[in-house]
Design an enzyme around this catalytic site. Structure first.
Site, PDB file in Angstrom:
ATOM      1  N   ASP A  51      -7.977   7.278   5.081  1.00 37.80           N
ATOM      2  CA  ASP A  51      -7.701   5.887   5.461  1.00 37.80           C
ATOM      3  C   ASP A  51      -8.161   5.719   6.901  1.00 37.80           C
ATOM      4  O   ASP A  51      -8.482   6.698   7.599  1.00 37.80           O
ATOM      5  CB  ASP A  51      -6.208   5.569   5.307  1.00 37.80           C
ATOM      6  CG  ASP A  51      -5.929   4.070   5.223  1.00 37.80           C
ATOM      7  OD1 ASP A  51      -5.739   3.563   4.097  1.00 37.80           O
ATOM      8  OD2 ASP A  51      -5.904   3.406   6.278  1.00 37.80           O
ATOM      9  N   ALA A  52      -8.188   4.464   7.358  1.00 42.18           N
ATOM     10  CA  ALA A  52      -8.628   4.216   8.730  1.00 42.18           C
ATOM     11  C   ALA A  52      -7.463   4.253   9.710  1.00 42.18           C
ATOM     12  O   ALA A  52      -7.669   4.293  10.920  1.00 42.18           O
ATOM     13  CB  ALA A  52      -9.331   2.857   8.793  1.00 42.18           C
ATOM     14  N   PRO A  54      -4.556   6.345  11.159  1.00 40.14           N
ATOM     15  CA  PRO A  54      -4.116   7.750  11.126  1.00 40.14           C
ATOM     16  C   PRO A  54      -2.612   7.950  10.926  1.00 40.14           C
ATOM     17  O   PRO A  54      -2.222   8.824  10.150  1.00 40.14           O
ATOM     18  CB  PRO A  54      -4.560   8.317  12.483  1.00 40.14           C
ATOM     19  CG  PRO A  54      -5.243   7.234  13.215  1.00 40.14           C
ATOM     20  CD  PRO A  54      -5.263   5.995  12.392  1.00 40.14           C
ATOM     21  N   ASP A  55      -1.772   7.135  11.585  1.00 41.10           N
ATOM     22  CA  ASP A  55      -0.316   7.358  11.474  1.00 41.10           C
ATOM     23  C   ASP A  55       0.191   7.097  10.067  1.00 41.10           C
ATOM     24  O   ASP A  55       0.937   7.888   9.496  1.00 41.10           O
ATOM     25  CB  ASP A  55       0.440   6.455  12.462  1.00 41.10           C
ATOM     26  CG  ASP A  55       0.293   6.961  13.896  1.00 41.10           C
ATOM     27  OD1 ASP A  55      -0.314   8.039  14.064  1.00 41.10           O
ATOM     28  OD2 ASP A  55       0.762   6.278  14.819  1.00 41.10           O
ATOM     29  N   LYS A  56      -0.225   5.984   9.520  1.00 40.49           N
ATOM     30  CA  LYS A  56       0.174   5.613   8.157  1.00 40.49           C
ATOM     31  C   LYS A  56      -0.295   6.700   7.170  1.00 40.49           C
ATOM     32  O   LYS A  56       0.453   7.125   6.284  1.00 40.49           O
ATOM     33  CB  LYS A  56      -0.475   4.273   7.825  1.00 40.49           C
ATOM     34  CG  LYS A  56      -0.282   3.781   6.411  1.00 40.49           C
ATOM     35  CD  LYS A  56      -0.917   2.394   6.342  1.00 40.49           C
ATOM     36  CE  LYS A  56      -1.530   2.022   5.027  1.00 40.49           C
ATOM     37  NZ  LYS A  56      -0.734   1.968   3.878  1.00 40.49           N
ATOM     38  N   ARG A  98      -6.966  -6.862   1.447  1.00 37.78           N
ATOM     39  CA  ARG A  98      -6.109  -7.205   0.314  1.00 37.78           C
ATOM     40  C   ARG A  98      -6.349  -8.655  -0.113  1.00 37.78           C
ATOM     41  O   ARG A  98      -6.586  -9.516   0.723  1.00 37.78           O
ATOM     42  CB  ARG A  98      -4.654  -7.009   0.718  1.00 37.78           C
ATOM     43  CG  ARG A  98      -3.742  -6.882  -0.478  1.00 37.78           C
ATOM     44  CD  ARG A  98      -2.298  -6.851  -0.078  1.00 37.78           C
ATOM     45  NE  ARG A  98      -1.966  -5.728   0.783  1.00 37.78           N
ATOM     46  CZ  ARG A  98      -0.789  -5.607   1.376  1.00 37.78           C
ATOM     47  NH1 ARG A  98       0.138  -6.540   1.214  1.00 37.78           N
ATOM     48  NH2 ARG A  98      -0.530  -4.567   2.134  1.00 37.78           N
ATOM     49  N   ARG A 105     -11.316 -13.411  -6.056  1.00 36.71           N
ATOM     50  CA  ARG A 105     -11.802 -12.060  -5.765  1.00 36.71           C
ATOM     51  C   ARG A 105     -13.167 -12.098  -5.070  1.00 36.71           C
ATOM     52  O   ARG A 105     -13.472 -11.261  -4.241  1.00 36.71           O
ATOM     53  CB  ARG A 105     -11.872 -11.248  -7.054  1.00 36.71           C
ATOM     54  CG  ARG A 105     -10.490 -10.935  -7.613  1.00 36.71           C
ATOM     55  CD  ARG A 105     -10.562  -9.926  -8.740  1.00 36.71           C
ATOM     56  NE  ARG A 105      -9.225  -9.558  -9.176  1.00 36.71           N
ATOM     57  CZ  ARG A 105      -8.592 -10.116 -10.204  1.00 36.71           C
ATOM     58  NH1 ARG A 105      -9.169 -11.052 -10.908  1.00 36.71           N
ATOM     59  NH2 ARG A 105      -7.388  -9.719 -10.539  1.00 36.71           N
ATOM     60  N   ASN A 137     -11.710  -4.765  -4.807  1.00 36.72           N
ATOM     61  CA  ASN A 137     -12.209  -6.027  -5.372  1.00 36.72           C
ATOM     62  C   ASN A 137     -13.134  -6.780  -4.434  1.00 36.72           C
ATOM     63  O   ASN A 137     -12.985  -6.659  -3.216  1.00 36.72           O
ATOM     64  CB  ASN A 137     -11.011  -6.937  -5.690  1.00 36.72           C
ATOM     65  CG  ASN A 137     -10.471  -6.688  -7.073  1.00 36.72           C
ATOM     66  OD1 ASN A 137     -11.231  -6.463  -8.006  1.00 36.72           O
ATOM     67  ND2 ASN A 137      -9.157  -6.741  -7.209  1.00 36.72           N
ATOM     68  N   ASP A 165      -7.213  -5.100 -17.107  1.00 39.51           N
ATOM     69  CA  ASP A 165      -7.062  -6.347 -17.880  1.00 39.51           C
ATOM     70  C   ASP A 165      -6.755  -5.991 -19.343  1.00 39.51           C
ATOM     71  O   ASP A 165      -5.907  -6.622 -19.976  1.00 39.51           O
ATOM     72  CB  ASP A 165      -8.344  -7.189 -17.858  1.00 39.51           C
ATOM     73  CG  ASP A 165      -8.939  -7.309 -16.475  1.00 39.51           C
ATOM     74  OD1 ASP A 165      -9.182  -8.430 -16.022  1.00 39.51           O
ATOM     75  OD2 ASP A 165      -9.166  -6.259 -15.830  1.00 39.51           O
ATOM     76  N   ARG A 168      -3.195  -4.868 -19.760  1.00 42.16           N
ATOM     77  CA  ARG A 168      -2.291  -6.033 -19.717  1.00 42.16           C
ATOM     78  C   ARG A 168      -2.336  -6.762 -21.062  1.00 42.16           C
ATOM     79  O   ARG A 168      -1.309  -7.185 -21.591  1.00 42.16           O
ATOM     80  CB  ARG A 168      -2.722  -6.990 -18.602  1.00 42.16           C
ATOM     81  CG  ARG A 168      -2.367  -6.476 -17.222  1.00 42.16           C
ATOM     82  CD  ARG A 168      -2.925  -7.363 -16.112  1.00 42.16           C
ATOM     83  NE  ARG A 168      -2.461  -6.926 -14.807  1.00 42.16           N
ATOM     84  CZ  ARG A 168      -3.162  -7.046 -13.682  1.00 42.16           C
ATOM     85  NH1 ARG A 168      -4.380  -7.558 -13.694  1.00 42.16           N
ATOM     86  NH2 ARG A 168      -2.651  -6.640 -12.544  1.00 42.16           N
ATOM     87  N   HIS A 192     -14.109  -8.321 -14.234  1.00 36.45           N
ATOM     88  CA  HIS A 192     -12.674  -8.101 -14.008  1.00 36.45           C
ATOM     89  C   HIS A 192     -12.142  -9.365 -13.373  1.00 36.45           C
ATOM     90  O   HIS A 192     -12.513  -9.709 -12.260  1.00 36.45           O
ATOM     91  CB  HIS A 192     -12.469  -6.897 -13.083  1.00 36.45           C
ATOM     92  CG  HIS A 192     -11.074  -6.821 -12.514  1.00 36.45           C
ATOM     93  ND1 HIS A 192      -9.956  -6.710 -13.286  1.00 36.45           N
ATOM     94  CD2 HIS A 192     -10.628  -6.843 -11.238  1.00 36.45           C
ATOM     95  CE1 HIS A 192      -8.878  -6.666 -12.522  1.00 36.45           C
ATOM     96  NE2 HIS A 192      -9.270  -6.752 -11.263  1.00 36.45           N
ATOM     97  N   THR A 247      -0.473  -5.773  -6.329  1.00 36.44           N
ATOM     98  CA  THR A 247      -0.235  -5.100  -7.605  1.00 36.44           C
ATOM     99  C   THR A 247      -0.455  -3.608  -7.364  1.00 36.44           C
ATOM    100  O   THR A 247      -1.311  -3.233  -6.562  1.00 36.44           O
ATOM    101  CB  THR A 247      -1.206  -5.573  -8.714  1.00 36.44           C
ATOM    102  OG1 THR A 247      -2.528  -5.169  -8.367  1.00 36.44           O
ATOM    103  CG2 THR A 247      -1.167  -7.082  -8.885  1.00 36.44           C
TER     104      THR A 247
END
Ligand code: 6V0
Length: 332
Positions: A51-52, A54-56, A98, A105, A137, A165, A168, A192, A247
């Site tokens: 990920d970009a 670092p802490d998370k 997000r 999308r 997306n 899809d 679902r 999608h 989601t």
């Protein structure tokens, strides 16, 4: 010094199966749901998170590592540096902006193309034989972008597409008919999202084609019910995002299911986004759309020769045209 005293004359331990490694890029809601499903289902020997932030990222890694006593043994690593992904068999990309409530999308696209220019080249450099599975997306266009940026043959670049899809769809049909969703065979193909195409003729439960059964019974109102179910499928992502902000669980299970078919060479058929050039009337267009594809260790092993009705073909071609127009405006 080794913790266990070696047993006399014992052969040095040799792995009984091939070592597997999965990298997940993007440790957000979707990436973490995928990671935890992969772990609980014992799909890999090594799981890497990138990920970009670092802490998370370190927080997520530690949190998963602390569950080791309850999980199948898996080496979990995380870094913002792509060298940690070296030798991955499968790279799953969920990084991205997000989707905001009400945002289409396609609006997300340009922001994510720029991200992919930073993500795909290092993944390819460290794992030249990997399979890329794109989730971010708009997934069909970004799978095309990943294919272009990677230089990989198209069988090694897959978009999670309408796998979600379709699940679902299967859930809603199962709920309506009061049967188990795993016994419902039903495919949604194409884009999608908003313009996806439900294949009515493919719906069967326990081997019984649902539509012809209903037609024989002359239960016409049921057809309207099925149309309403498809509408609900296209709306369901928006509804979940409106209610909980994003989601995660269903996409987590759906992508882990694809990872299993690929890494365990299950050769199962999934509706996923593949290079659709040469199918139907898409002769020259380089466009990724979902079709039922057989997945295994080599990625996409084949695409089923689906019969689409004229209307289905028309809708599929409409999606292709829309996506091609969008792609023409991209600078990759
Ligand atoms: P999120 O929770 O915001 O996570 C995105 C993550 O990406 C964050 O942790 C970011 O820090 C990270 N990120 C951003 N830039 C980079 C970078 N350059 N390198 C590495 N990591 C980076 O979003 P969420 O997890 O909810 O969604 C992720 C993506 O999945 C979005 O594009 C969604 O639209 C998409 N989805 C696709 C689905 C599908 O069926 N294909 C389903 C659900 C969501």
């Amino acid at each position: 010094q080794a913790f266990f005293k070696s047993i006399m004359n014992a052969e040095p331990s040799s792995p009984t199966k091939r070592h597997t490694k999965i990298s997940v890029v993007g440790a957000g809601n979707v990436g973490m749901a995928i990671a935890q499903t992969i772990l609980t289902q014992d799909l890999t020997d090594e799981l890497v998170l990138v990920d970009a932030i670092p802490d998370k990222l370190r927080g997520e890694m530690l949190d998963l590592q602390h569950a080791a006593a309850f999980l199948p043994r898996t080496r979990i690593q995380a870094s913002t540096d792509y060298s940690v992904t070296v030798g991955s068999d499968l790279c799953i990309v969920t990084a991205g902006a997000r989707q905001i409530h009400g945002e289409s999308r396609l609006n997300l696209l340009q922001r994510n193309v720029t991200l992919f220019q930073k993500i795909i080249p290092p993944l390819v450099r460290y794992s030249p034989d990997t399979i890329l599975l794109i989730v971010s997306n708009p997934v069909d266009v970004l799978t095309y972008v990943a294919w272009k940026l990677s230089g990989f043959p198209s069988n090694r670049v897959i978009g999670s597409g309408t796998n979600l899809d379709s699940s679902r769809f299967r859930f809603l049909i199962a709920d309506h008919l009061d049967v188990n969703a795993q016994d419902v065979q039903a495919f949604i193909v194409g884009e999608h999202g908003d313009s996806s195409v439900a294949l009515w003729s493919s719906i069967s439960v326990g081997g019984v084609p649902v539509l012809s059964f209903l037609e024989k019974q002359q239960i016409t109102y049921e057809k309207e019910m099925l149309e309403a179910i498809h509408k609900e499928v296209t709306q369901s992502a928006y509804e979940v995002i409106k209610l909980k902000g994003y989601t995660s669980w269903a996409i987590g299970y759906s992508v882990a299911n694809l990872a299993r078919s690929i890494l365990r060479d299950q050769r199962r058929v999934h509706p996923v986004s593949v290079l659709a050039k040469g199918f139907y009337d898409i002769e020259d267009g380089e466009v990724f759309l979902s079709l039922p594809a057989q997945l295994g260790r080599g990625g996409v092993l084949g695409v089923t020769n689906l019969h689409l009705t004229e209307e289905e073909k028309h809708r599929f071609m409409d999606s292709a045209t829309t996506i091609l127009q969008v792609q023409n405006h991209l600078s990759i």
